[in-house]
Design a protein around this motif. Structure first.
Motif, PDB file in Angstrom:
ATOM      1  N   SER A 142     -21.905  16.998   9.125  1.00  0.00           N
ATOM      2  CA  SER A 142     -23.010  16.249   8.511  1.00  0.00           C
ATOM      3  C   SER A 142     -22.614  14.834   8.125  1.00  0.00           C
ATOM      4  CB  SER A 142     -23.514  16.984   7.260  1.00  0.00           C
ATOM      5  OG  SER A 142     -24.149  18.191   7.605  1.00  0.00           O
ATOM      6  N   ARG A 143     -21.344  14.606   7.949  1.00  0.00           N
ATOM      7  CA  ARG A 143     -20.896  13.276   7.556  1.00  0.00           C
ATOM      8  C   ARG A 143     -21.233  12.221   8.597  1.00  0.00           C
ATOM      9  NH1 ARG A 143     -14.668  14.107   6.507  1.00  0.00           N
ATOM     10  NH2 ARG A 143     -14.972  15.056   8.553  1.00  0.00           N
ATOM     11  N   TYR A 144     -21.474  12.658   9.831  1.00  0.00           N
ATOM     12  CA  TYR A 144     -21.786  11.727  10.907  1.00  0.00           C
ATOM     13  C   TYR A 144     -23.292  11.453  11.018  1.00  0.00           C
ATOM     14  CZ  TYR A 144     -16.975  12.647  12.245  1.00  0.00           C
ATOM     15  OH  TYR A 144     -15.607  12.758  12.242  1.00  0.00           O
ATOM     16  N   ILE A 145     -24.083  12.051  10.127  1.00  0.00           N
ATOM     17  CA  ILE A 145     -25.528  11.839  10.117  1.00  0.00           C
ATOM     18  C   ILE A 145     -25.853  10.846   8.991  1.00  0.00           C
ATOM     19  CG2 ILE A 145     -27.795  12.935   9.892  1.00  0.00           C
ATOM     20  CD1 ILE A 145     -26.481  15.592  10.625  1.00  0.00           C
ATOM     21  N   LEU A 196     -28.233  20.091  17.712  1.00  0.00           N
ATOM     22  CA  LEU A 196     -27.360  18.975  17.372  1.00  0.00           C
ATOM     23  C   LEU A 196     -27.853  17.666  17.975  1.00  0.00           C
ATOM     24  CD1 LEU A 196     -23.827  20.621  17.728  1.00  0.00           C
ATOM     25  CD2 LEU A 196     -25.213  20.312  15.659  1.00  0.00           C
ATOM     26  N   ARG A 197     -28.442  17.737  19.159  1.00  0.00           N
ATOM     27  CA  ARG A 197     -28.991  16.535  19.794  1.00  0.00           C
ATOM     28  C   ARG A 197     -30.163  15.994  18.964  1.00  0.00           C
ATOM     29  NH1 ARG A 197     -29.333  18.646  24.433  1.00  0.00           N
ATOM     30  NH2 ARG A 197     -27.227  18.052  25.033  1.00  0.00           N
ATOM     31  N   GLY A 198     -30.936  16.907  18.410  1.00  0.00           N
ATOM     32  CA  GLY A 198     -32.055  16.491  17.577  1.00  0.00           C
ATOM     33  C   GLY A 198     -31.613  15.767  16.321  1.00  0.00           C
ATOM     34  N   LEU A 199     -30.398  16.084  15.855  1.00  0.00           N
ATOM     35  CA  LEU A 199     -29.855  15.412  14.683  1.00  0.00           C
ATOM     36  C   LEU A 199     -29.090  14.142  15.052  1.00  0.00           C
ATOM     37  CD1 LEU A 199     -28.540  18.489  12.639  1.00  0.00           C
ATOM     38  CD2 LEU A 199     -30.511  17.054  12.093  1.00  0.00           C
ATOM     39  N   GLY A 200     -29.022  13.867  16.352  1.00  0.00           N
ATOM     40  CA  GLY A 200     -28.317  12.676  16.798  1.00  0.00           C
ATOM     41  C   GLY A 200     -26.805  12.822  16.820  1.00  0.00           C
ATOM     42  N   LEU A 201     -26.334  14.071  16.760  1.00  0.00           N
ATOM     43  CA  LEU A 201     -24.892  14.292  16.714  1.00  0.00           C
ATOM     44  C   LEU A 201     -24.250  14.331  18.088  1.00  0.00           C
ATOM     45  CD1 LEU A 201     -24.796  16.913  13.841  1.00  0.00           C
ATOM     46  CD2 LEU A 201     -23.674  14.674  13.838  1.00  0.00           C
ATOM     47  N   ILE A 202     -25.036  14.601  19.113  1.00  0.00           N
ATOM     48  CA  ILE A 202     -24.528  14.539  20.476  1.00  0.00           C
ATOM     49  C   ILE A 202     -25.541  13.808  21.331  1.00  0.00           C
ATOM     50  CG2 ILE A 202     -23.127  16.640  20.306  1.00  0.00           C
ATOM     51  CD1 ILE A 202     -25.296  18.143  21.775  1.00  0.00           C
TER      52      ILE A 202
END
Length: 212
Positions: A142-145, A196-202
């Motif tokens: 989550s730190r990357y969001i 994860l793609r929806g959260l912009g993580l990948i």
């Protein structure tokens, strides 16, 4: 030959748990009696009550032991993914499916028996330890969001737990009438990827900021 009867040492309790796990796999958590568990363990029915008050007490101990294994499996998956937060998180999701396949009796006792994780303090503690590993992995990632788009780690991990559980229940445990043209592992991996793609993580290529 009949099984040896009359345990006189500390392994009777575990023998009964092992017997219950076998019966749970074969008949489900409500499909056997304490007498059957005793017979499977090679002891008299009266011997069961020296260790367990009833069938639910026996199943609760099977669930507790399952959560101990589950927590260790999740912790190992989390650690093997380090130092990549993304790899660690994805590994914990896959570990759920692997556990359900390798320990079906424990899995059923834990998630399909109706036994509350709050039945005993010991069961609650080890259940929290297991879920805590996934929540910690979610918190790392989550730190990357961006903060304004960051879901609580507990919600993040609950979503992945639900995805994993759904794939296991519908497609990995031979649910009657259910069939998927894809392996459960592929279904779970793609579902986690979409999330994860929806959260912009990948990104579209599978890479992401959390992979470092």
């Amino acid at each position: 030959m009949p099984k040896k009867r009359g345990y006189h040492h500390g392994n009777l309790r575990q023998a009964l748990v092992d017997a219950a796990l076998k019966l749970i796999e074969e008949k489900g958590p409500t499909g056997f009696t304490l007498s059957e568990a005793a017979k499977e363990a090679g002891v008299t029915p009266a011997a069961v009550y020296r260790h367990f008050e009833g069938r639910e007490d026996l199943i609760a101990e099977a669930a507790r032991q399952g959560y101990e294994i589950f927590a260790d499996v999740m912790q190992y998956a989390y650690e093997t993914g380090q130092p990549s937060a993304l790899a660690a998180f994805e590994a914990t999701g896959r570990a759920y499916l692997a556990f359900a396949r390798k320990y079906p009796g424990h899995y059923i006792a834990m998630f399909e028996s109706g036994i509350s994780v709050n039945r005993t303090p010991e069961l609650a503690a080890v259940s929290n330890r297991a879920s805590g590993v996934l929540e910690r992995a979610a918190a790392d990632l989550s730190r990357y969001i961006p903060p304004d788009k960051r879901p609580p780690a507990s919600m993040f991990s609950a979503h992945i737990w639900a995805l994993s559980h759904g794939v296991v229940e519908l497609f990995a445990r031979n649910s009657p009438g259910r069939h998927s043209p894809f392996p459960p592992e592929d279904l779970l991996e793609s579902a986690i990827g979409v999330y994860l793609r929806g959260l912009g993580l990948i990104g579209p290529d599978g890479g992401g900021s959390g992979s470092k």
